[in-house]
Write an enzyme that holds these catalytic residues in place. Structure first.
Site, PDB file in Angstrom:
ATOM      1  N   GLU A  71      24.583  37.480  24.132  1.00 52.86           N
ATOM      2  CA  GLU A  71      24.690  36.140  24.635  1.00 52.86           C
ATOM      3  C   GLU A  71      23.334  35.253  24.293  1.00 52.86           C
ATOM      4  O   GLU A  71      22.205  35.732  24.424  1.00 52.86           O
ATOM      5  CB  GLU A  71      24.639  36.144  26.378  1.00 52.86           C
ATOM      6  CG  GLU A  71      24.985  34.733  27.111  1.00 52.86           C
ATOM      7  CD  GLU A  71      24.442  34.531  28.450  1.00 52.86           C
ATOM      8  OE1 GLU A  71      24.703  33.243  29.064  1.00 52.86           O
ATOM      9  OE2 GLU A  71      24.228  35.524  29.096  1.00 52.86           O
ATOM     10  N   GLU A  81      16.982  34.430  24.757  1.00 53.86           N
ATOM     11  CA  GLU A  81      16.496  33.306  25.385  1.00 53.86           C
ATOM     12  C   GLU A  81      15.342  32.865  24.882  1.00 53.86           C
ATOM     13  O   GLU A  81      14.552  33.557  24.267  1.00 53.86           O
ATOM     14  CB  GLU A  81      16.610  33.569  26.749  1.00 53.86           C
ATOM     15  CG  GLU A  81      15.576  32.732  27.759  1.00 53.86           C
ATOM     16  CD  GLU A  81      16.293  31.350  27.895  1.00 53.86           C
ATOM     17  OE1 GLU A  81      17.225  31.348  27.822  1.00 53.86           O
ATOM     18  OE2 GLU A  81      15.701  30.105  27.495  1.00 53.86           O
ATOM     19  N   ASP A 119      22.375  23.875  26.157  1.00 54.48           N
ATOM     20  CA  ASP A 119      21.834  22.635  26.219  1.00 54.48           C
ATOM     21  C   ASP A 119      22.574  21.701  25.582  1.00 54.48           C
ATOM     22  O   ASP A 119      23.247  21.770  24.176  1.00 54.48           O
ATOM     23  CB  ASP A 119      20.625  22.560  25.650  1.00 54.48           C
ATOM     24  CG  ASP A 119      19.420  23.715  26.357  1.00 54.48           C
ATOM     25  OD1 ASP A 119      19.894  24.227  27.389  1.00 54.48           O
ATOM     26  OD2 ASP A 119      18.313  23.611  25.672  1.00 54.48           O
ATOM     27  N   LYS A 143      21.847  13.264  22.246  1.00 54.72           N
ATOM     28  CA  LYS A 143      21.481  12.415  21.106  1.00 54.72           C
ATOM     29  C   LYS A 143      22.347  12.863  19.796  1.00 54.72           C
ATOM     30  O   LYS A 143      22.176  14.002  19.647  1.00 54.72           O
ATOM     31  CB  LYS A 143      20.033  12.196  20.882  1.00 54.72           C
ATOM     32  CG  LYS A 143      19.393  11.503  22.055  1.00 54.72           C
ATOM     33  CD  LYS A 143      17.785  11.105  21.550  1.00 54.72           C
ATOM     34  CE  LYS A 143      17.170  10.364  22.645  1.00 54.72           C
ATOM     35  NZ  LYS A 143      16.050  11.135  22.975  1.00 54.72           N
ATOM     36  N   ASP A 153      30.277  22.909  31.730  1.00 50.41           N
ATOM     37  CA  ASP A 153      31.060  21.819  32.624  1.00 50.41           C
ATOM     38  C   ASP A 153      30.706  20.399  31.973  1.00 50.41           C
ATOM     39  O   ASP A 153      31.159  19.514  32.532  1.00 50.41           O
ATOM     40  CB  ASP A 153      30.093  21.879  33.951  1.00 50.41           C
ATOM     41  CG  ASP A 153      28.745  21.486  34.114  1.00 50.41           C
ATOM     42  OD1 ASP A 153      28.134  21.712  32.887  1.00 50.41           O
ATOM     43  OD2 ASP A 153      28.267  20.659  34.866  1.00 50.41           O
ATOM     44  N   THR A 195      28.267  32.908  35.771  1.00 49.56           N
ATOM     45  CA  THR A 195      26.803  32.622  35.129  1.00 49.56           C
ATOM     46  C   THR A 195      26.034  31.797  36.417  1.00 49.56           C
ATOM     47  O   THR A 195      26.650  31.387  37.213  1.00 49.56           O
ATOM     48  CB  THR A 195      26.749  31.941  33.742  1.00 49.56           C
ATOM     49  OG1 THR A 195      26.672  30.623  34.193  1.00 49.56           O
ATOM     50  CG2 THR A 195      27.613  32.165  32.848  1.00 49.56           C
ATOM     51  N   GLU A 196      24.664  31.766  36.132  1.00 52.71           N
ATOM     52  CA  GLU A 196      23.927  31.283  37.368  1.00 52.71           C
ATOM     53  C   GLU A 196      24.267  29.632  37.311  1.00 52.71           C
ATOM     54  O   GLU A 196      24.382  29.047  38.494  1.00 52.71           O
ATOM     55  CB  GLU A 196      22.245  31.219  36.881  1.00 52.71           C
ATOM     56  CG  GLU A 196      21.774  32.256  37.999  1.00 52.71           C
ATOM     57  CD  GLU A 196      20.874  33.249  37.216  1.00 52.71           C
ATOM     58  OE1 GLU A 196      20.478  33.039  35.958  1.00 52.71           O
ATOM     59  OE2 GLU A 196      20.458  33.974  37.855  1.00 52.71           O
ATOM     60  N   TYR A 197      24.635  28.843  36.334  1.00 54.81           N
ATOM     61  CA  TYR A 197      24.711  27.651  35.998  1.00 54.81           C
ATOM     62  C   TYR A 197      26.031  27.484  36.484  1.00 54.81           C
ATOM     63  O   TYR A 197      26.567  26.563  37.215  1.00 54.81           O
ATOM     64  CB  TYR A 197      24.775  27.265  34.605  1.00 54.81           C
ATOM     65  CG  TYR A 197      23.120  26.570  34.104  1.00 54.81           C
ATOM     66  CD1 TYR A 197      22.132  27.278  34.789  1.00 54.81           C
ATOM     67  CD2 TYR A 197      23.106  25.368  33.770  1.00 54.81           C
ATOM     68  CE1 TYR A 197      21.056  26.899  34.305  1.00 54.81           C
ATOM     69  CE2 TYR A 197      21.860  24.872  33.379  1.00 54.81           C
ATOM     70  CZ  TYR A 197      20.770  25.773  33.651  1.00 54.81           C
ATOM     71  OH  TYR A 197      19.428  25.144  33.574  1.00 54.81           O
ATOM     72  N   GLU A 198      26.942  28.418  36.273  1.00 57.52           N
ATOM     73  CA  GLU A 198      28.462  28.270  36.761  1.00 57.52           C
ATOM     74  C   GLU A 198      28.666  28.097  37.965  1.00 57.52           C
ATOM     75  O   GLU A 198      29.252  27.439  38.690  1.00 57.52           O
ATOM     76  CB  GLU A 198      29.414  29.329  36.077  1.00 57.52           C
ATOM     77  CG  GLU A 198      30.835  29.276  36.188  1.00 57.52           C
ATOM     78  CD  GLU A 198      31.413  30.378  35.516  1.00 57.52           C
ATOM     79  OE1 GLU A 198      30.833  31.174  34.916  1.00 57.52           O
ATOM     80  OE2 GLU A 198      32.640  30.314  35.370  1.00 57.52           O
TER      81      GLU A 198
END
Ligand code: SAH
Length: 215
Positions: free
Chosen positions: A43, A68, A117, A121, A153, A192-195
């Protein structure tokens, strides 16, 4: 990812038996790190590592590497790993751009990208982990039949990613959804955490599954 500096996290990473420090010296020899020839899944941008650690728990028959760039989040995964000591997962603190220096051709069986991320831009488009430039790097490490699975998302980033797959010479879209949690692909989905955060807010989650074209 919230950038809170965690004091001492670099030292923790340097001393942990679960992080790989000299990552480029294991290229082509990751089976020695794991002590077996099981398939390796990675990942990129794992954050605190909830997703990839869950996969490692569910699939002892596979190996996992969590990548990461920020120590202050990676250190959270290490805290969990200290307690659990899962035998089939290691972590690397690195910038994903250099991924092809770390794994050899065909060394990786699958790549997960979760809530990467957005780099909104235009001039930063090359930095997006689903850009053509990154897809070319993945070709250098991923088995021919290996999948790249991307969740986000962020609809703009997702639409960009669909276009990049179209544009890339060697990739094809296997399937995609703009609303994972109301689709057939939700079965077996590991959050996932963000999910978790975004699903609670009611944001639809997009997901794509891509593979390399047969040559
Ligand atoms: N995958 C986690 C975290 C998502 S946030 C989740 O879904 O909960 C995106 C993470 O990717 C951040 O922790 C960020 O530091 C990391 N990241 C972004 N670009 C990266 C890169 N080029 N190389 C390594 N990590 C990266």
């Amino acid at each position: 990812m919230r950038l809170r500096n965690v004091p001492g996290s670099r030292d923790v990473i340097a001393e942990s038996p679960y992080t790989i420090k000299d990552e480029t010296s294991h290229k082509g020899k990751w089976n020695e790190i794991f002590g077996n020839d099981n398939p390796i899944y990675i990942e990129i941008g794992m954050g605190k590592g909830k997703f990839i650690m869950e996969l490692a728990r569910l699939h002892p028959e596979n190996n996992y590497v969590g990548i990461e760039k920020y120590s202050s989040v990676l250190v959270r995964a290490l805290e969990k790993q200290e307690e659990e000591q899962l035998p089939n997962i290691y972590f690397i603190r690195m910038e994903a751009e250099y991924i092809a220096d770390v794994f050899d051709k065909d060394e990786v069986s699958g790549i997960y990208l979760n809530f990467s991320d957005p780099w909104p831009k235009d001039r930063h488009a090359k930095r997006r982990l689903t850009s053509v430039q990154f897809l070319e790097r993945y070709e250098k490490i991923l088995k021919k039949e290996g999948h790249v699975i991307f969740k986000t998302d962020n609809r703009d980033l997702f639409d960009f990613s669909l276009e990049q797959v179209e544009e890339a010479a060697n990739w094809k879209l296997l399937n995609h959804t703009f609303d994972l949690h109301n689709s057939e692909y939700v079965e077996g989905n590991v959050m996932t955490e963000y999910e978790t955060k975004f699903v609670e807010k009611g944001n639809p989650i997009c997901r794509m599954d891509i593979i390399q074209k047969e040559s």
